[in-house]
Design a protein around this motif. Structure first.
Motif, PDB file in Angstrom:
ATOM      1  N   PRO A   9       0.806  -1.231   0.000  1.00  0.00           N
ATOM      2  CA  PRO A   9       0.000   0.000   0.000  1.00  0.00           C
ATOM      3  C   PRO A   9       0.834   1.274   0.000  1.00  0.00           C
ATOM      4  N   HIS A  10       1.903   1.329   0.788  1.00  0.00           N
ATOM      5  CA  HIS A  10       2.716   2.542   0.858  1.00  0.00           C
ATOM      6  C   HIS A  10       3.421   2.827  -0.466  1.00  0.00           C
ATOM      7  N   ALA A  49      11.450   5.232   4.648  1.00  0.00           N
ATOM      8  CA  ALA A  49      12.617   5.886   5.245  1.00  0.00           C
ATOM      9  C   ALA A  49      13.666   6.209   4.190  1.00  0.00           C
ATOM     10  N   GLU A  50      13.885   5.293   3.251  1.00  0.00           N
ATOM     11  CA  GLU A  50      14.851   5.543   2.178  1.00  0.00           C
ATOM     12  C   GLU A  50      14.388   6.670   1.271  1.00  0.00           C
ATOM     13  N   LEU A  51      13.088   6.728   1.007  1.00  0.00           N
ATOM     14  CA  LEU A  51      12.551   7.816   0.185  1.00  0.00           C
ATOM     15  C   LEU A  51      12.695   9.156   0.889  1.00  0.00           C
ATOM     16  N   ALA A  52      12.426   9.164   2.196  1.00  0.00           N
ATOM     17  CA  ALA A  52      12.550  10.415   2.952  1.00  0.00           C
ATOM     18  C   ALA A  52      13.983  10.918   2.958  1.00  0.00           C
ATOM     19  N   GLU A  53      14.950   9.989   2.979  1.00  0.00           N
ATOM     20  CA  GLU A  53      16.354  10.379   3.050  1.00  0.00           C
ATOM     21  C   GLU A  53      16.925  10.794   1.694  1.00  0.00           C
ATOM     22  N   HIS A  54      16.553  10.077   0.642  1.00  0.00           N
ATOM     23  CA  HIS A  54      17.192  10.299  -0.658  1.00  0.00           C
ATOM     24  C   HIS A  54      16.260  10.887  -1.713  1.00  0.00           C
ATOM     25  N   ILE A 109       5.844  14.581  -2.073  1.00  0.00           N
ATOM     26  CA  ILE A 109       6.201  13.159  -2.048  1.00  0.00           C
ATOM     27  C   ILE A 109       7.096  12.859  -0.851  1.00  0.00           C
ATOM     28  N   VAL A 110       8.075  13.714  -0.613  1.00  0.00           N
ATOM     29  CA  VAL A 110       8.980  13.498   0.513  1.00  0.00           C
ATOM     30  C   VAL A 110       8.228  13.620   1.836  1.00  0.00           C
ATOM     31  N   ALA A 152       6.070  10.984   6.671  1.00  0.00           N
ATOM     32  CA  ALA A 152       4.940  10.642   7.543  1.00  0.00           C
ATOM     33  C   ALA A 152       4.797   9.130   7.680  1.00  0.00           C
ATOM     34  N   MET A 153       4.986   8.396   6.579  1.00  0.00           N
ATOM     35  CA  MET A 153       4.889   6.943   6.648  1.00  0.00           C
ATOM     36  C   MET A 153       6.060   6.361   7.437  1.00  0.00           C
ATOM     37  N   ALA A 154       7.252   6.909   7.238  1.00  0.00           N
ATOM     38  CA  ALA A 154       8.427   6.406   7.958  1.00  0.00           C
ATOM     39  C   ALA A 154       8.303   6.636   9.460  1.00  0.00           C
ATOM     40  N   ALA A 155       7.683   7.752   9.859  1.00  0.00           N
ATOM     41  CA  ALA A 155       7.539   8.067  11.282  1.00  0.00           C
ATOM     42  C   ALA A 155       6.346   7.378  11.922  1.00  0.00           C
ATOM     43  N   GLY A 156       5.534   6.683  11.123  1.00  0.00           N
ATOM     44  CA  GLY A 156       4.346   6.027  11.654  1.00  0.00           C
ATOM     45  C   GLY A 156       3.163   6.948  11.818  1.00  0.00           C
ATOM     46  N   GLU A 157       3.281   8.196  11.358  1.00  0.00           N
ATOM     47  CA  GLU A 157       2.174   9.137  11.473  1.00  0.00           C
ATOM     48  C   GLU A 157       1.086   8.867  10.426  1.00  0.00           C
TER      49      GLU A 157
END
Length: 500
Positions: free
Chosen positions: A329-330, A376-381, A396-397, A402-407
Motif C-alpha cells: 500500500p505505501h 525511510a529511504e525515500l525520505a532520506e534520498h 512526495i517526501v 509521515a509513513m516512515a515516522a508512523g504518522e
C-alpha cells in the motif's frame, strides 16, 4: 441472495457462485461448493453459510468430492467496506498469524470482544475460526501442488505446530495431510518442479480472465524491481504473459513470477516464488491474488457493464477485465503521487530514477536485483533523486516522512472513508489520488476517476449517449471496472490500432 436463489444456484451446479457461499447438508454432515456434482439435497436439509469457517463451527466437514476449499476467494470482501469485509482482507493477509486477534482489533478500531461479536453475527464465526479456515485452505493448496515436507507445509500455512496442523486438517477435511496430498495426485494437479528453494502453485479464478492486466503492469514496470513481457497482440486476446517482481514481506524479502498460458487446460495461471520465508507464503499468495483481482466475479460485472450502451461493445470485446491491485500500500501511494498529471512513460522514468534509493536483493528472479525503496529511504534520498516541480517533490517526501515516522498508516483494512480521512490532509493529495489508491489497495469496485485525462480520452472513443450520466452511476457498484474499460480504450486510441 435469499435462500431460494442460492438453492436454485446449487440445483443448477452453477460454478459462478463457487466461493461466494457454502452449502451445508444436515443429513450428511458435509459442506460443499455450489457446483458440487453430488445429488442436490432436499431443501429442508440445507443451510447456507457465508464462509467455510462458519460451516466448521457448525460441525460440518469439507466435501471430499468437490473440495470447497479449492475455490477462488469471495468477491464480497472487496465489495464490502464494513467491519466484516475489512477484517477478512486483513485475515487473508495474515494479520492474525502475525499480530493475533488483539492486533486485528486494534487495526480496525474495536476491542477484541466487540470484533468477535461482530464477525460471529455477520459471518457465523469469530476471527480465530476465520483465520483457521484460511490456514487450512493454504495448507490444502500446498499439499496438492507441491512436494514440500509436511512440517514445512504446516509452518508455511501459518500453524504454530505440526500437531495443530494435523488436528485442523483432520477436523476440516476428515483426512490426514497425506491423504489430502493423495487427492491432488488423483486429480492430476501438477507438482511443483521448480528449482530448489522455489515453489510453483496454481491460482484459481473465475472465468473469463482478461490477460490485459499483464500489459497494464508491464507499461508501468520499474526496471530492476519489476519485469513483464509486453504483448503485441490486439487488446482482448489472451496470449501468454508473465509478470515478475521483488517485494518486502513481514518476515523478509521475496520475489515471484506469475505466468498465464491459456493453452494449459485447468491451470493456466501459476505463481512461482523464490527466496521467500515460508511464514510469509500466505501473505504473498493473498497479495498476488489482490494484484491480479482473482477473487472478482467477472460474469456479474460484465453483465452489469454491458447494459450501458456506451460499454456494450467494449465488454463484448474484452470480457473479464480486472482492476489491478497492489502488493504494498505505501509503495502504491508514492507511485500514485508521482504519476499525477504526467504520462505513464514519464512516471515510469521518474520511478526508475527513484529506485536507486532501494536496497539490493540477492536470490531473486533473473533481471530483478532491487527492492522498491522504503518510506525511510525515500525520505532520506528522495530530494536528490526526484525531478520536476519543487512542490511535487516536497509533497512526495513529506508523505514518505509521515509513513516512515508512523504518522501515516493505511492498508487493506481501511474503508474508502477512512482512507480519505488519512490521505486528503497530505499536501499534493486530492480526490484523484484517493480514488486511485482505493481502487488498487482496497480493491474498491465503485470508483470512477472522472477527472482523469485517460478516462476523458477513453470516453471520446465510446458511443455518445446523452441521456446517461457522465459518472456512469448506472453501472454502480462496478464503476472501477468501467474506468478500466475507458483506460483500455484510451490506450488503444493512443496506439492508433483498431479496437477488437
Amino acid at each position: 441472495m435469499d435462500f431460494w436463489q442460492r438453492y436454485r444456484a446449487i440445483d443448477a451446479r452453477d460454478t459462478r457462485f463457487d466461493g461466494q457461499f457454502f452449502t451445508a447438508v444436515s443429513s450428511t454432515g458435509i459442506y460443499c461448493r455450489p457446483s458440487c456434482p453430488a445429488r442436490t439435497p432436499k431443501a429442508e436439509n440445507v443451510t447456507f453459510y457465508e464462509t467455510s469457517a462458519a460451516a466448521h463451527e457448525a460441525g460440518y466437514r469439507a466435501c471430499k468430492r468437490c473440495l470447497p476449499e479449492a475455490v477462488p476467494g469471495t468477491p464480497a470482501w472487496n465489495l464490502r467496506s464494513d467491519v466484516a469485509g475489512r477484517a477478512m482482507r486483513l485475515i487473508n493477509d495474515g494479520v492474525i498469524t502475525r499480530e493475533g486477534v488483539d492486533g486485528l482489533a486494534h487495526r480496525l478500531g474495536y476491542s477484541p470482544r466487540q470484533l468477535n461479536r461482530i464477525l460471529s453475527n455477520e459471518l457465523g464465526a469469530g476471527p480465530l475460526s476465520l483465520a483457521r479456515a484460511s490456514r487450512a485452505q493454504t495448507a490444502r493448496t500446498l499439499l496438492v501442488s507441491t512436494d514440500m515436507l509436511l512440517a514445512d507445509v504446516a509452518f508455511a500455512s501459518g500453524f504454530n505446530s505440526v500437531r495443530q496442523f494435523n488436528d485442523t486438517i483432520g477436523e476440516v477435511f476428515a483426512m490426514t495431510p497425506t491423504a489430502v496430498r493423495a487427492t491432488g495426485a488423483k486429480s492430476g494437479q501438477r507438482r511443483s518442479t521448480a528449482a530448489p528453494g522455489s515453489l510453483t502453485l496454481n491460482l484459481p479464478y473465475r472465468e473469463p480472465f482478461d490477460s490485459g492486466i499483464f500489459d497494464f503492469l508491464a507499461v508501468r514496470a520499474v526496471a530492476g524491481i519489476e519485469a513483464a513481457n509486453t504483448s503485441t497482440d490486439a487488446p482482448g486476446t489472451n496470449s501468454s504473459r508473465t509478470y515478475a517482481r521483488t517485494l518486502r514481506l513481514p518476515r523478509g524479502n521475496a520475489s515471484f513470477t506469475v505466468s498465464y498460458n491459456p493453452s494449459v487446460a485447468g491451470k493456466p495461471l501459476q505463481l512461482t516464488t523464490t527466496a521467500v520465508d515460508l511464514h510469509d507464503l500466505p501473505a504473498l499468495m493473498s497479495r498476488v491474488r489482490r494484484l491480479f483481482d482473482l477473487d472478482a466475479d467477472p460474469l456479474a460485472i460484465d453483465d452489469a457493464l454491458a447494459k450501458d450502451p456506451r460499454l456494450t461493445s467494449s465488454v463484448a470485446g474484452i470480457p473479464g477485465i480486472r482492476v489491478p491491485g497492489a502488493v504494498d500500500p505505501h509503495e502504491l501511494l508514492i507511485r500514485a503521487m508521482i504519476g499525477q498529471q504526467i504520462t505513464v512513460a514519464a512516471a515510469r522514468t521518474a520511478l526508475t530514477q527513484l529506485s536507486a534509493a532501494g536496497s539490493f536483493v540477492e536470490g531473486a528472479a533473473p533481471g530483478l536485483d532491487r527492492l522498491f525503496p522504503t518510506a525511510a529511504e525515500l525520505a532520506e534520498h528522495g530530494r536528490d533523486l526526484l525531478r520536476g516541480p519543487q512542490r511535487r517533490i516536497d509533497s512526495i517526501v513529506a508523505a514518505a516522512e509521515a509513513m516512515a515516522a508512523g504518522e501515516l498508516d493505511f492498508g487493506y483494512g481501511d474503508s474508502l472513508e477512512s482512507l480519505g480521512r488519512k490521505l486528503l490532509p497530505l499536501p499534493g493529495v486530492g480526490p484523484w489520488t484517493v480514488g486511485y489508491v482505493a481502487m488498487r489497495v482496497l480493491g474498491a469496485p465503485d470508483v470512477f476517476l472522472a477527472n482523469d485525462a485517460a478516462v476523458r480520452n477513453g470516453l471520446k472513443s465510446l458511443p455518445s449517449v446523452t441521456e446517461l450520466s457522465t459518472d456512469f452511476r448506472e453501472v454502480s457498484p462496478w464503476r472501477s471496472y468501467a474506468t478500466m474499460h475507458l483506460w483500455r480504450a484510451a490506450a488503444v486510441k493512443a496506439r492508433g490500432t483498431p479496437r477488437s
